[in-house]
Write a protein that holds these residues in place. Structure first.
Motif, short mmCIF file in Angstrom:
data_model
loop_
_atom_site.label_atom_id
_atom_site.label_comp_id
_atom_site.label_asym_id
_atom_site.label_seq_id
_atom_site.Cartn_x
_atom_site.Cartn_y
_atom_site.Cartn_z
N LEU A 138 -51.12 -5.87 28.17
CA LEU A 138 -52.49 -5.84 28.76
C LEU A 138 -52.49 -4.44 30.11
O LEU A 138 -51.84 -4.21 30.65
N LEU A 139 -53.73 -3.84 29.54
CA LEU A 139 -54.25 -2.71 30.14
C LEU A 139 -55.55 -3.51 31.15
O LEU A 139 -56.19 -3.94 30.61
N CYS A 140 -55.16 -3.09 32.47
CA CYS A 140 -56.10 -3.64 34.00
C CYS A 140 -56.94 -2.44 34.02
O CYS A 140 -56.60 -1.66 34.09
N PRO A 141 -58.22 -2.77 34.47
CA PRO A 141 -58.97 -2.11 35.59
C PRO A 141 -57.97 -1.87 36.63
O PRO A 141 -57.16 -3.19 36.98
N MET A 142 -57.96 -0.99 37.92
CA MET A 142 -57.10 -1.13 38.95
C MET A 142 -57.92 -2.39 39.71
O MET A 142 -56.65 -3.23 40.29
N VAL A 143 -59.55 -2.76 39.92
CA VAL A 143 -58.86 -3.85 40.82
C VAL A 143 -58.42 -5.14 39.85
O VAL A 143 -57.74 -5.92 40.34
N ILE A 144 -58.78 -5.35 38.93
CA ILE A 144 -57.84 -6.75 38.31
C ILE A 144 -56.66 -6.38 38.44
O ILE A 144 -55.53 -7.80 38.53
N TYR A 145 -55.90 -5.34 38.25
CA TYR A 145 -54.02 -5.58 38.28
C TYR A 145 -54.00 -5.49 40.05
O TYR A 145 -52.94 -5.96 40.06
N ASN A 146 -54.73 -5.33 40.54
CA ASN A 146 -53.87 -5.61 41.85
C ASN A 146 -54.25 -7.08 41.81
O ASN A 146 -53.55 -6.93 42.94
N ILE A 147 -54.87 -7.40 41.19
CA ILE A 147 -55.43 -8.96 42.09
C ILE A 147 -54.23 -9.79 41.07
O ILE A 147 -53.79 -10.68 41.31
N GLN A 177 -51.86 -0.54 34.87
CA GLN A 177 -53.34 -0.08 35.00
C GLN A 177 -53.86 0.96 34.33
O GLN A 177 -53.11 1.78 33.93
N TRP A 178 -55.40 1.47 34.66
CA TRP A 178 -55.32 2.48 33.95
C TRP A 178 -57.21 2.66 34.99
O TRP A 178 -58.07 2.01 34.11
N HIS A 179 -57.05 3.70 35.52
CA HIS A 179 -58.82 3.88 36.13
C HIS A 179 -59.71 4.20 35.13
O HIS A 179 -60.50 3.82 35.02
N ARG A 180 -59.38 4.62 33.94
CA ARG A 180 -60.56 4.40 32.95
C ARG A 180 -60.97 3.60 32.08
O ARG A 180 -62.08 3.32 31.72
N LEU A 181 -60.68 2.14 32.92
CA LEU A 181 -61.20 0.46 32.16
C LEU A 181 -62.31 0.37 33.28
O LEU A 181 -62.88 -0.55 33.35
N ASP A 182 -62.24 1.58 34.88
CA ASP A 182 -63.16 0.46 35.15
C ASP A 182 -64.11 1.35 35.46
O ASP A 182 -65.31 2.14 34.95
#
Length: 238
Positions: A138-147, A177-182
């Motif tokens: 599961l790859l997540c944007p940074m904000v979701i990964y942090n949560i 996490q991968w910032h490209r998903l933001d």
């Protein structure tokens, strides 16, 4: 893949055929260029101050190429970093990948509901493919990964939502996490990606590592050209 096996006798010579249908997708491997240089005066000043100017410039050049590679693997083109749109897609915007629209409106208040969203999405892959495919990453944007990694499942425990998912979901074993998903989804919404980390399923095309050419003297300056080659993401399974 098509076809199915059947019950037969040991004297059969005409077993039912199974086969694989392949769709041809065209993509090009592109060269990614960058360069750096230094003058004689710059190097003398850097040497006097004890500053590793040449290695620092080389490092920045390598990082610039790596950033362009990362962008190409994510989006297919490098328009943001290089200004060149290649009209191809990457891991997070390929039209052949199914999109599951889920609004994580309860993510800040209900950790169980948030965990269920990802667990249900992973189960959908297994169900829809009749157990022939599954997603382990599961790859997540940074904000979701942090949560996911910081929010606790219970006020009385230390287990995070991410730990709970990995521990209890039979498929998802990696959360990153991968910032490209933001903002990579529709209407600039955040996008998560579930996929199977397996080279038989998909592959990042990077046939050449970053290389540097010998310095080229131009007047009182030495210029070093560097390059790599990248072809985006290649998909082997739907």
């Amino acid at each position: 893949k098509v076809g199915r096996a059947r019950v037969g006798a040991n004297t059969n010579t005409d077993g039912p055929r199974v086969d694989v249908f392949v769709a041809e997708k065209f993509g090009k491997v592109k060269q990614i260029d960058a360069a750096y240089g230094w003058s004689i005066n710059e190097m003398e000043e850097a040497a006097r101050m004890g500053y590793p100017l040449n290695s620092e410039k080389a490092r920045v050049c390598m990082e610039a190429i790596s950033t362009a590679e990362d962008e190409m693997l994510a989006l297919g083109d490098t328009e943001v970093s290089t200004g060149q749109a290649l009209t191809t897609t990457g891991l997070i915007n390929n039209a052949d990948v199914e999109v599951l629209n889920q609004a994580l409106i309860t993510m800040a208040t209900d950790p169980q509901a948030m965990a269920d969203v990802f667990s249900n999405a992973a189960s959908d892959i297994v169900i829809d493919s009749k157990q022939t495919e599954y997603a382990d990453t599961l790859l997540c944007p940074m904000v979701i990964y942090n949560i996911l990694t910081q929010k606790k499942m219970s006020a009385f425990g230390s287990e995070s939502v991410a730990q709970y998912i990995v521990k209890n979901n039979p498929y998802i074993k990696n959360i990153e996490q991968w910032h490209r998903l933001d903002g990579a989804g529709a209407s600039n919404k955040n996008r998560c990606v579930l996929y199977r980390r397996d080279p038989s399923r998909l592959e990042g095309i990077r046939p050449a590592t970053i290389r540097q050419l010998p310095p080229q003297l131009k007047g009182y300056e030495a210029v070093i050209n560097a390059f790599s080659r990248c072809g985006g993401v290649k998909w082997y399974r739907p």
